[in-house]
Design an enzyme around this catalytic site. Structure first.
Site: not given
Ligand code: ARG
Length: 405
Positions: A13, A93, A122, A173
């Protein structure tokens, strides 16, 4: 030419994002952070960004800073979103954006790009941090904007000389760092489907874990673990060590249906072996050292902080004020907790502290007892006085006991 700083992971990506941003007229500066994601080959990631067209590719080793500034507050506040998720992705982040904004300023870039989709948390965390740190920066979110199918993305990648992973691409993912690993999509999208064996990489299935436990002593100073079995370690190394050891015992698997801040319910599986050990030990030491009123009040603040971290409010005045409360409670959280790692569980089995409030002379049932038992009867009369008076006036419970009177 206008410049853009891209949060780069090395994956498909954020790699196709580079030619896409170039097509939009940007010179791309790719920035990848090492926040302790397992198996990340940072030199290869750095080279790949250049290969697909970035004018510059920067790699930052942020492991120590990530542990000390972002994981440490979570340890001190026992922060678990919805009581379960140790906030793995939510933590990296704000740090990623701090680094990107600093580079944008140094290099006179006008914009920042991230590779989040439009359905997750995110994107909100990245953009909240950008707005807070420099609201004049433009934001590009190519993955959110281009709405490609997987096939279209691969065709675009091939047309633009972006290497496509050979063989079967990961069906999941993944986002990972020191504090754990988050895995979603693929077959996990059906909450009635059990996570298959290949969904887990940091933890052994409990059926295959050792039949003898490991014990370790975790030393805490001001709420932060500083040594294992008496050997001092920087926080990031201590976490890495515990990930390996606790992972071997199958500790830290979480299979969760979660409420995203953008309103969707999602199913995600997490692995956070070190977090499971450290948080159990920390909570146990707090039980020994925090005064009762503080111990009873602190979880209210912890829950609020957990939600704020998840919901992109790391940079906010309320977060800072609540963290100041948490910090004020941690000066006494010093000592050693002995942990047993066995069959998927991390259990505190012994603890000691120079700040221990446990007083054996008060607690004992032996002749060493120094607790004034005579004082108890009078105390109980006054303790129950308000409810006693209420009941004498209103007879609510007396009537329930004798409904036919
Ligand atoms: N749901 C979790 C959060 O919002 C993890 C998101 C991470 N992304 C992934 N591709 N698993 O913090």
């Amino acid at each position: 030419m206008k410049k853009i700083v891209l949060a780069y992971s090395g994956g498909l990506d954020t790699s196709v994002a580079i030619p896409w941003l170039i097509d939009k007229g940007y010179a791309v500066i790719a920035v990848a952070l090492d926040v302790g994601q397992p198996d990340a080959d940072m030199p290869a990631i750095q080279a790949k960004a250049k290969q697909v067209g970035a004018i510059e590719s920067i790699v930052i080793d942020a492991k120590a800073e990530f542990a000390d500034r972002f994981v440490a507050p979570v340890i001190k506040s026992n922060a678990l979103y919805e009581g379960e998720y140790p906030l793995v992705s939510a933590l990296s982040r704000p740090l990623i954006i701090e680094k990107l904004v600093a580079i944008a300023h140094e290099q006179d870039a006008q914009a920042i790009a991230h590779g989040s989709t439009g359905k997750g948390n995110d994107q909100v965390r990245f953009e909240a941090a950008i707005h807070a740190l420099d609201p004049n920066l433009l934001i590009e979110a190519p993955i959110r904007d281009f709405h490609w199918s997987r096939e279209e993305e691969i065709d675009y990648a091939k047309d633009h000389n972006v290497p496509v992973p050979i063989g079967k691409a990961s069906p999941y993912s993944i986002d990972a760092n020191l504090w754990g690993r988050a895995n979603e999509a693929g077959v996990l999208e059906d909450p009635w489907t059990q996570a298959p064996a290949d969904a887990w990489t940091m933890t052994a299935p409990v059926e295959e874990t050792p039949d003898t436990p490991d014990f370790l002593e975790l030393t805490f100073e001001h709420g932060i673990p500083t040594a294992i079995d008496g050997k001092p370690l920087p926080l990031f190394e201590l976490i890495e060590h515990l990930n390996t050891l606790a992972g071997k015992h199958g500790i830290g698997r979480i299979d969760k249906i979660e409420n995203r801040l953008i309103g969707i319910k999602s199913r995600e599986v997490y692995e956070a072996p070190a977090a499971a050990v450290i948080m159990a030990a920390h909570k146990d030491l707090e039980n020994l050292t925090l005064e009762r009123d503080v111990a009873h009040y602190k979880p209210l603040i912890e829950q609020q902080l957990s939600t704020m971290i998840y919901e992109a409010k790391w940079i906010s005045p309320l977060f800072d004020a609540l963290m100041a409360f948490i910090d004020a409670t941690q000066s006494v959280v010093n000592g050693v907790v002995k942990m047993k790692l066995f069959k998927g569980q991390a259990t505190a089995v012994a603890r000691q502290s120079e700040n221990s409030l446990y007083n054996k002379d008060l607690a004992t049932y032996t002749s060493a007892d120094s607790f004034d038992q005579e004082a108890a009867a009078g105390f109980i009369k006054l303790w129950t006085l308000p409810a006693t008076v209420f009941e004498q006036v209103n007879h609510i419970h007396a009537e329930e006991m004798n409904p036919h009177d």
